[in-house]
Write a protein that holds these residues in place. Structure first.
Motif: not given
Length: 172
Positions: A19-24, A28-30, A91-93
């Protein structure tokens, strides 16, 4: 595992959550699109990548008052959220997909967050007419880029690894 008082383990556990990866990633894209739209509509380039004193001052003097005002607002809003979005995502990736190397790579993006925020403060001051802040920008912008660009490269590598794993799991 890299252990510095347990703090990085907590950060790793948080940033690697799906969830954190998807939201970040979405943020990032937006936010990236937001910068492009602002620069297009008001016809200027942000000073975020400039770090040579005469170039910064020349760019600022060529901007209209409206462009400086819009750039200031953009820096004080989008550019405050941006380092958190890319820092957490990159960082998460790295932590999640780059194995033991990720524990050495991920901190680059996390350390970049306060550096980028410091650069943003210098930019707001410069855009407000206080050129005394140019020396700080000359120092922090190359540091930010030296931390951000490898983090971006490794996040792209992590995305390739994720894509490869996803394709291998698909039924034929």
């Amino acid at each position: 595992m890299l252990s510095i008082g347990g703090g990085f383990e907590r950060v790793e556990a948080f940033t690697t959550r799906s969830g954190v990866l998807w939201v970040s990633f979405a943020a990032y894209v937006c936010l990236s699109i937001g910068f492009v739209v602002v620069m297009h509509v008001w016809d200027f380039l942000v000073i975020d990548e400039l770090f040579v004193k005469p170039d910064i001052l020349a760019h600022l003097s060529a901007m209209t008052d409206e462009q400086k005002r819009v750039h200031t607002i953009t820096t004080a809003t989008l550019d405050v959220a941006y380092p958190f979005a890319y820092g957490v995502f990159q960082a998460g990736m790295a932590y999640r997909f780059l194995g033991p190397w990720g524990r050495w790579i991920a901190p680059l993006s996390l350390i970049c967050i306060p550096i980028d925020l410091t650069e943003g403060l210098a930019q707001v001051m410069l855009l407000s007419g206080n050129t005394d802040w140019v020396d700080l920008k000359v120092i922090v912008t190359p540091l930010k880029l030296a931390l951000y660009l490898p983090g971006l490269g490794f996040a792209l590598l992590a995305l390739l690894i994720l894509g490869s794993r996803t394709l291998r799991r698909r039924p034929s």
